[in-house]
Design an enzyme around this catalytic site. Sequence first.
Site, PDB file in Angstrom:
ATOM      1  N   SER A  67      41.563  39.962  38.390  1.00  0.00           N
ATOM      2  CA  SER A  67      42.305  40.159  39.628  1.00  0.00           C
ATOM      3  C   SER A  67      42.827  38.803  40.046  1.00  0.00           C
ATOM      4  O   SER A  67      42.313  37.768  39.607  1.00  0.00           O
ATOM      5  CB  SER A  67      41.380  40.720  40.718  1.00  0.00           C
ATOM      6  N   TYR A  80      33.368  41.501  45.642  1.00  0.00           N
ATOM      7  CA  TYR A  80      34.490  41.695  44.710  1.00  0.00           C
ATOM      8  C   TYR A  80      35.000  40.345  44.200  1.00  0.00           C
ATOM      9  O   TYR A  80      35.191  40.158  42.991  1.00  0.00           O
ATOM     10  CB  TYR A  80      35.611  42.456  45.413  1.00  0.00           C
TER      11      TYR A  80
END
Length: 260
Positions: free
Chosen positions: A142, A155
């Site tokens: 990401s 995350y």
Amino acid sequence: MLKGKVALVTGSTSGIGLGIAHAFAREGATVVLNGLGKPEEIEATRAQLAADTGASISFIGADLSRADAVAELIAKVETEHGRLDILVNNAGVQHVSPIEDFPPEKWDLIIALNLSAAFHAIRLAVPGMKARGWGRIINIASAHALVASPFKSAYVASKHGVLGLTKTVALELAEYGITANAICPGYVMTPLVQKQIPDTAKARGISEEAVIRDVLLASQATKRFVEVDELGALAVFLCSDGAKSLTGTALPVDGGWTAH
């Protein structure tokens, strides 16, 4: 280009994973889907992908938050198809919360699914890749593997970990014809992103429309969501001979987010 190759894409019943599965199937790979959903919907997705591409498409379910389930998944792929050439670690989960309110059980789940599952899948897939002298490991990280955002402690930590894992694996496998790279997307309108919009709105005390405008796309210079097909095209390239010297990298596909 990928005819004769077997690819496993985790978290591929929707979103980014399904887009990458489509891209591989169009190139002739045998694709193993994995993910969550209603059995009848998963079968419809599998059948449609097979019909659209003419490729061999199968599905193997597994709870990737458990190490033993990851082991069973890799073993089933190798038993059913005789090999595993391309591993895409895409499965992931998200939770948005201020750090002082972040539920420990959510932290444990996110680390297990986003990071530990990739570790277990890689360690189990590598022996076969080494034996064949060829392999492609693609970790879907990401932009949050490179930068942070508030309220996403687990995350961001997991995706930074995925990038570190990618670099380490790339160095270990560099002389075996195996590459390992991390694709780092910006925001893609997937079910995962759609789900976090109301959570982010609650955490920040703003509207959902403001989340999209002022949070999700604020840093993406293009002011648009990344498209799944873009990520599929990059994954295919990483499996090509043209990318055989590309390893240990973080490849942002983020509309200019991390250029700031």
